[in-house]
Design a protein around this motif. Structure first.
Motif, PDB file in Angstrom:
ATOM      1  N   ASP A 144      68.146  23.292  31.271  1.00 47.37           N
ATOM      2  CA  ASP A 144      67.005  23.050  30.331  1.00 47.37           C
ATOM      3  C   ASP A 144      67.282  21.824  29.554  1.00 47.37           C
ATOM      4  OD1 ASP A 144      64.506  23.785  29.584  1.00 47.37           O
ATOM      5  OD2 ASP A 144      65.099  25.033  28.188  1.00 47.37           O
ATOM      6  N   THR A 145      67.659  20.795  30.344  1.00 51.15           N
ATOM      7  CA  THR A 145      68.009  19.582  29.866  1.00 51.15           C
ATOM      8  C   THR A 145      66.827  18.794  29.356  1.00 51.15           C
ATOM      9  OG1 THR A 145      69.593  19.322  31.937  1.00 51.15           O
ATOM     10  CG2 THR A 145      68.970  17.245  30.403  1.00 51.15           C
ATOM     11  N   GLU A 146      65.710  18.982  29.749  1.00 47.81           N
ATOM     12  CA  GLU A 146      64.284  18.535  29.020  1.00 47.81           C
ATOM     13  C   GLU A 146      64.183  18.958  27.715  1.00 47.81           C
ATOM     14  OE1 GLU A 146      60.768  18.093  31.246  1.00 47.81           O
ATOM     15  OE2 GLU A 146      61.871  17.637  33.148  1.00 47.81           O
ATOM     16  N   GLU A 147      64.178  20.267  27.493  1.00 49.87           N
ATOM     17  CA  GLU A 147      64.263  20.917  26.317  1.00 49.87           C
ATOM     18  C   GLU A 147      65.338  20.419  25.382  1.00 49.87           C
ATOM     19  OE1 GLU A 147      62.311  23.241  23.355  1.00 49.87           O
ATOM     20  OE2 GLU A 147      61.568  22.576  25.378  1.00 49.87           O
ATOM     21  N   VAL A 148      66.590  20.404  25.862  1.00 54.95           N
ATOM     22  CA  VAL A 148      67.560  19.843  24.864  1.00 54.95           C
ATOM     23  C   VAL A 148      67.156  18.305  24.384  1.00 54.95           C
ATOM     24  CG1 VAL A 148      69.954  19.012  25.075  1.00 54.95           C
ATOM     25  CG2 VAL A 148      69.340  21.344  25.961  1.00 54.95           C
ATOM     26  N   ILE A 149      66.828  17.542  25.281  1.00 59.32           N
ATOM     27  CA  ILE A 149      66.138  16.362  24.730  1.00 59.32           C
ATOM     28  C   ILE A 149      65.125  16.265  23.839  1.00 59.32           C
ATOM     29  CG2 ILE A 149      65.062  14.201  25.835  1.00 59.32           C
ATOM     30  CD1 ILE A 149      66.635  14.416  28.601  1.00 59.32           C
ATOM     31  N   LYS A 150      64.281  17.036  24.233  1.00 59.76           N
ATOM     32  CA  LYS A 150      63.086  17.476  23.184  1.00 59.76           C
ATOM     33  C   LYS A 150      63.658  17.826  21.912  1.00 59.76           C
ATOM     34  CE  LYS A 150      59.509  18.844  26.547  1.00 59.76           C
ATOM     35  NZ  LYS A 150      58.504  19.955  26.719  1.00 59.76           N
ATOM     36  N   LYS A 151      64.451  18.727  21.773  1.00 54.19           N
ATOM     37  CA  LYS A 151      65.232  18.922  20.689  1.00 54.19           C
ATOM     38  C   LYS A 151      65.899  18.047  19.729  1.00 54.19           C
ATOM     39  CE  LYS A 151      65.427  24.073  21.650  1.00 54.19           C
ATOM     40  NZ  LYS A 151      66.441  24.980  21.834  1.00 54.19           N
ATOM     41  N   LEU A 152      66.635  17.120  20.576  1.00 53.85           N
ATOM     42  CA  LEU A 152      67.243  16.025  20.013  1.00 53.85           C
ATOM     43  C   LEU A 152      66.468  15.076  19.470  1.00 53.85           C
ATOM     44  CD1 LEU A 152      70.062  15.471  22.867  1.00 53.85           C
ATOM     45  CD2 LEU A 152      70.539  16.221  20.494  1.00 53.85           C
ATOM     46  N   ASN A 153      65.259  14.465  20.287  1.00 52.93           N
ATOM     47  CA  ASN A 153      64.293  13.801  19.742  1.00 52.93           C
ATOM     48  C   ASN A 153      63.733  14.166  18.413  1.00 52.93           C
ATOM     49  OD1 ASN A 153      64.712  11.628  21.419  1.00 52.93           O
ATOM     50  ND2 ASN A 153      63.381  12.660  23.014  1.00 52.93           N
ATOM     51  N   THR A 154      63.448  15.435  18.390  1.00 53.89           N
ATOM     52  CA  THR A 154      62.652  16.069  17.133  1.00 53.89           C
ATOM     53  C   THR A 154      63.737  15.970  15.998  1.00 53.89           C
ATOM     54  OG1 THR A 154      61.394  17.502  18.501  1.00 53.89           O
ATOM     55  CG2 THR A 154      61.886  18.174  16.178  1.00 53.89           C
ATOM     56  N   TRP A 155      65.332  16.020  16.152  1.00 54.19           N
ATOM     57  CA  TRP A 155      65.694  16.290  15.000  1.00 54.19           C
ATOM     58  C   TRP A 155      65.842  14.644  14.687  1.00 54.19           C
ATOM     59  CZ3 TRP A 155      70.266  13.576  13.689  1.00 54.19           C
ATOM     60  CH2 TRP A 155      70.975  14.027  12.535  1.00 54.19           C
ATOM     61  N   ILE A 156      66.080  13.753  15.576  1.00 51.55           N
ATOM     62  CA  ILE A 156      66.271  12.276  15.350  1.00 51.55           C
ATOM     63  C   ILE A 156      64.865  11.861  14.577  1.00 51.55           C
ATOM     64  CG2 ILE A 156      66.346  10.018  16.153  1.00 51.55           C
ATOM     65  CD1 ILE A 156      67.833  11.118  18.601  1.00 51.55           C
ATOM     66  N   ASP A 157      63.858  12.313  14.866  1.00 48.85           N
ATOM     67  CA  ASP A 157      62.448  11.852  14.147  1.00 48.85           C
ATOM     68  C   ASP A 157      62.573  12.488  12.721  1.00 48.85           C
ATOM     69  OD1 ASP A 157      61.601  10.549  16.349  1.00 48.85           O
ATOM     70  OD2 ASP A 157      60.367  12.193  17.149  1.00 48.85           O
ATOM     71  N   ASP A 158      63.165  13.548  12.497  1.00 50.56           N
ATOM     72  CA  ASP A 158      63.049  14.253  11.308  1.00 50.56           C
ATOM     73  C   ASP A 158      64.119  13.627  10.426  1.00 50.56           C
ATOM     74  OD1 ASP A 158      61.155  16.221  12.016  1.00 50.56           O
ATOM     75  OD2 ASP A 158      62.388  17.972  12.249  1.00 50.56           O
ATOM     76  N   TYR A 159      65.193  13.443  10.896  1.00 47.76           N
ATOM     77  CA  TYR A 159      66.122  12.545  10.283  1.00 47.76           C
ATOM     78  C   TYR A 159      65.825  11.352   9.819  1.00 47.76           C
ATOM     79  CZ  TYR A 159      70.586  10.813   8.681  1.00 47.76           C
ATOM     80  OH  TYR A 159      71.778  10.075   7.948  1.00 47.76           O
ATOM     81  N   GLU A 160      65.198  10.430  10.797  1.00 47.07           N
ATOM     82  CA  GLU A 160      64.595   9.195  10.283  1.00 47.07           C
ATOM     83  C   GLU A 160      63.594   9.322   9.294  1.00 47.07           C
ATOM     84  OE1 GLU A 160      63.475   7.436  14.008  1.00 47.07           O
ATOM     85  OE2 GLU A 160      65.485   6.370  14.210  1.00 47.07           O
ATOM     86  N   ARG A 161      62.781  10.239   9.362  1.00 44.87           N
ATOM     87  CA  ARG A 161      61.581  10.378   8.535  1.00 44.87           C
ATOM     88  C   ARG A 161      62.230  10.813   6.937  1.00 44.87           C
ATOM     89  NH1 ARG A 161      58.505  12.166  11.759  1.00 44.87           N
ATOM     90  NH2 ARG A 161      59.246  14.345  11.950  1.00 44.87           N
ATOM     91  N   THR A 162      63.350  11.291   6.781  1.00 40.65           N
ATOM     92  CA  THR A 162      64.013  11.707   5.638  1.00 40.65           C
ATOM     93  C   THR A 162      64.939  10.567   5.234  1.00 40.65           C
ATOM     94  OG1 THR A 162      65.429  13.443   6.568  1.00 40.65           O
ATOM     95  CG2 THR A 162      63.361  14.158   5.717  1.00 40.65           C
ATOM     96  N   HIS A 163      65.288   9.730   5.901  1.00 38.56           N
ATOM     97  CA  HIS A 163      66.218   8.732   5.671  1.00 38.56           C
ATOM     98  C   HIS A 163      65.769   7.474   6.150  1.00 38.56           C
ATOM     99  CE1 HIS A 163      68.668  12.500   5.904  1.00 38.56           C
ATOM    100  NE2 HIS A 163      69.460  11.831   5.142  1.00 38.56           N
TER     101      HIS A 163
END
Length: 50
Positions: free
Chosen positions: A16-35
């Motif tokens: 389920d690599t595509e879902e893993v990548i989506k989750k990683l990108n979401t985490w990165i976006d959230d991190y950048e928004r808060t940092h």
């Protein structure tokens, strides 16, 4: 130390690599928004514009 760990099962990573990548990108976006200081340093040059 301020480290955060994202965990994925072996099955997710293999089948389920595509879902893993989506989750990683979401985490990165959230991190950048808060940092916003990270965004200013161009830390993520390899991601291709988000």
């Amino acid at each position: 130390m301020g480290l955060q760990v994202l965990r994925f099962t072996e099955k997710e990573a293999q089948y389920d690599t595509e879902e893993v990548i989506k989750k990683l990108n979401t985490w990165i976006d959230d991190y950048e928004r808060t940092h916003p200081e990270v965004v200013g340093k161009n830390v993520r040059k390899m991601r291709g514009g988000g």
